[in-house]
Design a protein around this motif. Structure first.
Motif, mmCIF file in Angstrom:
data_model
loop_
_atom_site.group_PDB
_atom_site.id
_atom_site.type_symbol
_atom_site.label_atom_id
_atom_site.label_comp_id
_atom_site.label_asym_id
_atom_site.label_seq_id
_atom_site.Cartn_x
_atom_site.Cartn_y
_atom_site.Cartn_z
ATOM 1 N N ASP A 6 10.289 2.572 43.930
ATOM 2 C CA ASP A 6 9.792 1.299 43.420
ATOM 3 C C ASP A 6 8.980 0.590 44.488
ATOM 4 O O ASP A 6 9.072 0.925 45.676
ATOM 5 N N SER A 31 5.907 5.275 35.626
ATOM 6 C CA SER A 31 6.407 4.440 34.524
ATOM 7 C C SER A 31 5.424 3.339 34.145
ATOM 8 O O SER A 31 5.366 2.915 32.987
ATOM 9 N N SER A 95 4.459 -6.103 29.895
ATOM 10 C CA SER A 95 5.633 -5.395 30.421
ATOM 11 C C SER A 95 6.846 -6.312 30.578
ATOM 12 O O SER A 95 7.938 -5.850 30.875
ATOM 13 N N ARG A 101 10.605 -3.059 27.125
ATOM 14 C CA ARG A 101 11.113 -2.380 28.318
ATOM 15 C C ARG A 101 12.202 -1.382 27.925
ATOM 16 O O ARG A 101 12.267 -0.302 28.470
ATOM 17 N N ASN A 105 12.113 2.475 28.788
ATOM 18 C CA ASN A 105 13.218 3.055 29.570
ATOM 19 C C ASN A 105 13.849 4.245 28.852
ATOM 20 O O ASN A 105 14.168 5.262 29.473
ATOM 21 N N ARG A 122 8.748 -0.263 38.943
ATOM 22 C CA ARG A 122 9.324 -1.500 39.478
ATOM 23 C C ARG A 122 10.845 -1.519 39.357
ATOM 24 O O ARG A 122 11.514 -2.201 40.104
ATOM 25 N N ASP A 123 11.363 -0.765 38.370
ATOM 26 C CA ASP A 123 12.808 -0.827 38.128
ATOM 27 C C ASP A 123 13.416 0.561 37.999
ATOM 28 O O ASP A 123 14.452 0.727 37.372
ATOM 29 N N VAL A 127 17.228 -0.277 37.475
ATOM 30 C CA VAL A 127 17.656 -0.322 36.064
ATOM 31 C C VAL A 127 17.679 1.067 35.413
ATOM 32 O O VAL A 127 18.658 1.454 34.791
ATOM 33 N N VAL A 128 16.603 1.794 35.582
ATOM 34 C CA VAL A 128 16.468 3.043 34.822
ATOM 35 C C VAL A 128 17.316 4.155 35.428
ATOM 36 O O VAL A 128 18.077 4.823 34.723
ATOM 37 N N GLU A 178 14.074 -9.154 32.852
ATOM 38 C CA GLU A 178 14.687 -7.822 33.047
ATOM 39 C C GLU A 178 13.702 -6.942 33.786
ATOM 40 O O GLU A 178 12.500 -7.030 33.555
ATOM 41 N N GLY A 179 14.225 -6.080 34.632
ATOM 42 C CA GLY A 179 13.350 -5.141 35.326
ATOM 43 C C GLY A 179 12.529 -5.792 36.417
ATOM 44 O O GLY A 179 11.473 -5.288 36.801
#
Ligand code: DC
Length: 210
Positions: A6, A31, A95, A101, A105, A122-123, A127-128, A178-179
């Motif tokens: 990221d 992504s 985004s 998202r 994802n 970025r995530d 997150v992912v 989020e993210g």
């Protein structure tokens, strides 16, 4: 295996992720391309990006595939259309749409289920794929990042304008519900401002051989 990287725009993560993927003979997955591809379709459909339901409905209707590290939407290879100033200007708010998202994802996790990937965004580390085998956070000063984009010669903006738009985008990316862009626990932080690509790759590849 999942290697997750990221960092902000222009930190070099795409180029580095691509090189690492090549060296390891695994798939490079960008992504941001998914958000850019959806943004391209929003622009083409002349949708108002603030109409989140319409944007989501459009995204759900798209057949998005990733073939040899290139994004294909409804059978069209759109990779060459993802970095225009128009897409750049709109991709951050697009985004930020939370259900969108989730859709992206899901798609990315689905792809990584059957193959090894170097994914960047970025995530990816937060997150992912918080449990990724390797996690990196690439950073650079906004001036260094603007200079890299300017030297690509694809933008019609001046260096100062590019730096301003990068700073604006950073702010938006860090404030997402989020993210949001942040450094994941146990991610290796690398400041690439004064490093060459080879130097950054060497730092990363060294981690695999230790
Ligand atoms: O990495 P990039 O510049 O191609 O990303 C384009 C935009 O998409 C940028 O505004 C950040 C956003 N993005 C995101 O929110 N989450 C990701 N995993 C990747 C990109």
């Amino acid at each position: 295996m999942v290697i997750a990287i990221d960092g902000p725009a222009g930190s070099g993560k795409s180029t580095v992720a691509k090189l690492i993927a090549q060296r390891l003979g695994i798939t490079f997955l960008n992504s941001g391309s998914f958000y850019r591809g959806i943004t391209l379709c929003v622009l083409r459909a002349s949708l108002d990006y603030r109409d989140q339901e319409a944007v989501l409905a459009l995204a759900e209707s798209l057949a998005m595939e990733y073939r040899q590290s290139r994004l294909v939407i409804n059978g069209e290879d759109v990779e060459g259309l993802l970095h225009s100033d128009a897409v750049d200007a709109l991709v951050s708010p697009v985004s930020a749409i939370v259900p969108l998202r989730h859709l992206v994802n899901r798609k990315i996790r689905e792809i990584a289920q059957s193959i090894s990937v170097v994914c960047e965004g970025r995530d990816m580390t937060t997150v992912v794929f918080p449990g990724a085998d390797y996690k990196f956070y690439l950073d650079a000063s906004s001036r260094a990042r603007a200079l890299r984009r300017f030297n690509q010669g694809v933008s019609s903006l001046s260096l100062e304008e590019i730096e301003e738009s990068i700073q604006e985008r950073d702010e938006k990316d860090k404030k997402k519900a989020e993210g949001a862009l942040k450094i994941a626990p146990k991610a290796e932080y690398i400041d690439t401002s004064d490093l060459t690509l080879d130097e950054v790759c060497a730092i990363i590849v060294n981690k695999f051989t230790l």
